[in-house]
Design a protein around this motif. Structure first.
Motif, PDB file in Angstrom:
ATOM      1  N   ARG A  48      62.086  66.304 -23.513  1.00  0.00           N
ATOM      2  CA  ARG A  48      63.228  67.110 -23.087  1.00  0.00           C
ATOM      3  C   ARG A  48      64.572  66.467 -23.433  1.00  0.00           C
ATOM      4  NH1 ARG A  48      59.322  69.608 -22.661  1.00  0.00           N
ATOM      5  NH2 ARG A  48      60.159  70.053 -24.714  1.00  0.00           N
ATOM      6  N   TYR A  87      66.821  69.951 -16.036  1.00  0.00           N
ATOM      7  CA  TYR A  87      65.850  68.862 -16.099  1.00  0.00           C
ATOM      8  C   TYR A  87      66.080  67.842 -14.996  1.00  0.00           C
ATOM      9  CZ  TYR A  87      64.294  71.014 -20.350  1.00  0.00           C
ATOM     10  OH  TYR A  87      63.797  71.930 -21.250  1.00  0.00           O
ATOM     11  N   PHE A 101      59.618  64.198 -20.053  1.00  0.00           N
ATOM     12  CA  PHE A 101      61.054  63.898 -20.061  1.00  0.00           C
ATOM     13  C   PHE A 101      61.516  63.320 -21.394  1.00  0.00           C
ATOM     14  CE2 PHE A 101      60.074  64.121 -15.534  1.00  0.00           C
ATOM     15  CZ  PHE A 101      61.017  65.062 -15.143  1.00  0.00           C
TER      16      PHE A 101
END
Length: 203
Positions: free
Chosen positions: A77, A17, A74
């Motif tokens: 995640r 990520y 994000f």
């Protein structure tokens, strides 16, 4: 000017990520500083996230999603990263384990058992068996692998923390393992001391 180093996203979930963060940030034409403006974080902190060295806090993830228009990517995640980092570990220990990797100095007082960073596999299994005698072996194996992996921080050539530990004398005199395995455990502590990776003391 130093060459730009690519990020290997295959190393871990945070690295994956982090690489995606850099891709989306650069695609949007933002610098690190521009991306963190309006948040409580600095450009260096964001850079460490991009390199997979830090996990992204949820509040920063939300900020990045707003700035880069990534539709909550994000923020969603963050939970993936949390789960990946906590495999075999209690959730409350996550911040401690992250700090270990960034620490300049670690100090421990251990009156009842050798600290996890110093344990051999046999010692770790003996403790796990005493604490959770009915736990399935595969669950214990996951926890032990995670515990042993922490000691990788002693194997680097740069950024190795100064590790100071005070061990109660009883830990050396009352073996919890067969003699040879206990000798191997004490040899590990002695070897780390000889390599100047740790400074053990007894009390």
């Amino acid at each position: 000017m130093a060459a730009r180093k690519d990020i290997d996203g295959s190393g871990s979930v945070p690295a994956f990520y982090g690489k995606e963060l850099r891709r989306r940030r650069e695609e949007a034409g933002f610098t690190l500083q521009q991306t963190v403006e309006g948040s409580f974080y600095g450009a260096t902190y964001l850079s460490e996230i991009e390199r997979g060295q830090r996990r992204m806090p949820v509040d920063l993830a939300c900020h990045v999603d707003r700035v880069l228009h990534t539709d909550g990517f994000f923020e969603r995640r963050c939970e993936d990263v949390r789960k990946a980092r906590s495999v075999g570990r209690a959730r409350y220990a996550e911040r401690v384990l992250e700090a270990e990797k960034l620490a300049e100095t670690i100090e421990e007082w251990s009156p009842t058992a050798l600290p996890g960073l110093l344990q051999t596999e046999a010692y770790a299994r003996a403790l796990a068996g005493a604490e959770r005698p009915f736990e399935p072996r595969e669950e214990t194996d996951v926890k032990i692998r995670a515990r042993l992996a922490r000691a990788d921080l002693f194997e680097g050539t740069q950024g190795v923390p100064e590790y100071w530990v005070i061990l109660h004398e009883s830990l050396l005199r009352l073996p919890i393992l067969p003699l040879q395995e206990m000798a191997d455990q004490l040899d590990r502590v002695a070897a780390l001391a000889r390599r100047k990776r740790i400074v053990p003391q007894t009390a």
